[in-house]
Scaffold this active site. Sequence first.
Site, mmCIF file in Angstrom:
data_model
loop_
_atom_site.group_PDB
_atom_site.id
_atom_site.type_symbol
_atom_site.label_atom_id
_atom_site.label_comp_id
_atom_site.label_asym_id
_atom_site.label_seq_id
_atom_site.Cartn_x
_atom_site.Cartn_y
_atom_site.Cartn_z
ATOM 1 N N HIS A 224 -15.109 -10.936 -6.822
ATOM 2 C CA HIS A 224 -13.947 -10.855 -5.935
ATOM 3 C C HIS A 224 -12.647 -11.060 -6.711
ATOM 4 O O HIS A 224 -11.863 -10.135 -6.842
ATOM 5 C CB HIS A 224 -14.088 -11.898 -4.820
ATOM 6 C CG HIS A 224 -13.033 -11.821 -3.760
ATOM 7 N ND1 HIS A 224 -12.162 -10.775 -3.620
ATOM 8 C CD2 HIS A 224 -12.718 -12.692 -2.749
ATOM 9 C CE1 HIS A 224 -11.359 -10.981 -2.581
ATOM 10 N NE2 HIS A 224 -11.670 -12.146 -2.053
ATOM 11 N N HIS A 264 -12.808 0.254 -6.683
ATOM 12 C CA HIS A 264 -12.501 -0.695 -5.618
ATOM 13 C C HIS A 264 -13.389 -0.376 -4.426
ATOM 14 O O HIS A 264 -13.729 0.782 -4.191
ATOM 15 C CB HIS A 264 -11.017 -0.589 -5.218
ATOM 16 C CG HIS A 264 -10.537 -1.699 -4.350
ATOM 17 N ND1 HIS A 264 -10.724 -1.705 -2.984
ATOM 18 C CD2 HIS A 264 -9.878 -2.849 -4.650
ATOM 19 C CE1 HIS A 264 -10.190 -2.810 -2.478
ATOM 20 N NE2 HIS A 264 -9.675 -3.521 -3.462
ATOM 21 N N ASP A 319 -5.965 -5.167 -10.392
ATOM 22 C CA ASP A 319 -6.287 -6.056 -11.510
ATOM 23 C C ASP A 319 -6.045 -5.409 -12.862
ATOM 24 O O ASP A 319 -5.862 -6.110 -13.861
ATOM 25 C CB ASP A 319 -7.753 -6.500 -11.416
ATOM 26 C CG ASP A 319 -8.030 -7.279 -10.150
ATOM 27 O OD1 ASP A 319 -7.281 -8.230 -9.881
ATOM 28 O OD2 ASP A 319 -8.981 -6.917 -9.425
#
Length: 382
Positions: A224, A264, A319
């Site tokens: 996560h 994702h 990210d």
Amino acid sequence: MSDELKRGLEGVLVAESDLSYVDGEVGKLVYRGYDIEDLARGASYEEVLYLLWRGSLPTREELDAFTADLAAERAVDDDALDAVRTLADAGERPMAALRTAVSMLSAYEPESDADPEDLDATLRQGRRITAKIPTLLAAFERARQGEDPVAPDPDLSHAANFLYMLTGTEPDDVSAETFDMALTLHADHGLNASTFTAIVIGSTMADVYSGVTGGIGALSGPLHGGANQDVMEVLQEVDASDKDPVQWVKDAREEGRRIPGFGHRVYKVKDPRAKILEEKLRDLSESSGDTKWLDYTTAIEEYLTEQGLLDKGIAPNVDFYSGSVYDSLGIPVDMYTPIFAMSRAGGWIAHMVEYQEDNRLIRPRARYTGPKASEFVPVDER
């Protein structure tokens, strides 16, 4: 009642929400109807908190009062700071230390005996948690460096104050603006694992400290919240090698390694948050004159795009660029996920309050697959 098994609750609707909407097919994220790009570029994190918690963007007068109330709650009790130092001295991981420290904050909550159904009290408690998390994190990092904590500055924004408490130096405008934008981009993102965890806890009418502590625990898992750290560690590995980024990625893929920061669960195109952070990384790189991380990330993205990953719905996520941005701000790698939690706490609190407005205890069921007619044998006869 359906007996269809949905592992991971894939595609299962469990709640309705006005807070955020993610369209993964076109790469769109909105908070209460406002496009994330407009909010990231035009609103402060405090404005976004107000939007998520109160339902609308604030007027100047409302924002000033809200910001002052938030800043007034930043100080942390000395006992909690001592606990943070103890955790740092013991070598505790930052996310685990944050989990423990946030849980401990409830001991100093002035409205600890508030009615669980008093959602205004819950929001005030949430405001205290949100204000104090940066203080805890900065104190933890400074303790690891053998330094005393820096007292919060009520005249600085939420973002700028954290960087000030972390380094002891007031950040420049570019750094403060960039970090504020990063907080906004991470504030909420639908019913992800940590948000759902907070809602499940909230559905029992547990206090908001329990919900945020649970959210931190869920976010700490590598599936996560840890990908931004993974990306930065890969970039550092590239930098330490004698290969250019593209060759390094080619070799890594041939070895069966996964490149973090791509793909994702929802987005099938480039994450809109990644686009914004890429721009801010450019700004930071130009400001500092050091373009290394920008050069590495853009080279890797261009190569993987040429390899057809986008055609397979595997695109850069938030990210992929957030780690480089945080590194450019002087933030240690293992503090990236705690910073994620620092931002996302605002979303967790908003979701808990929204769900509790029309609460129903969340109680799913599992399909039993064990034996159904085992014969009991007393212990001396087994």
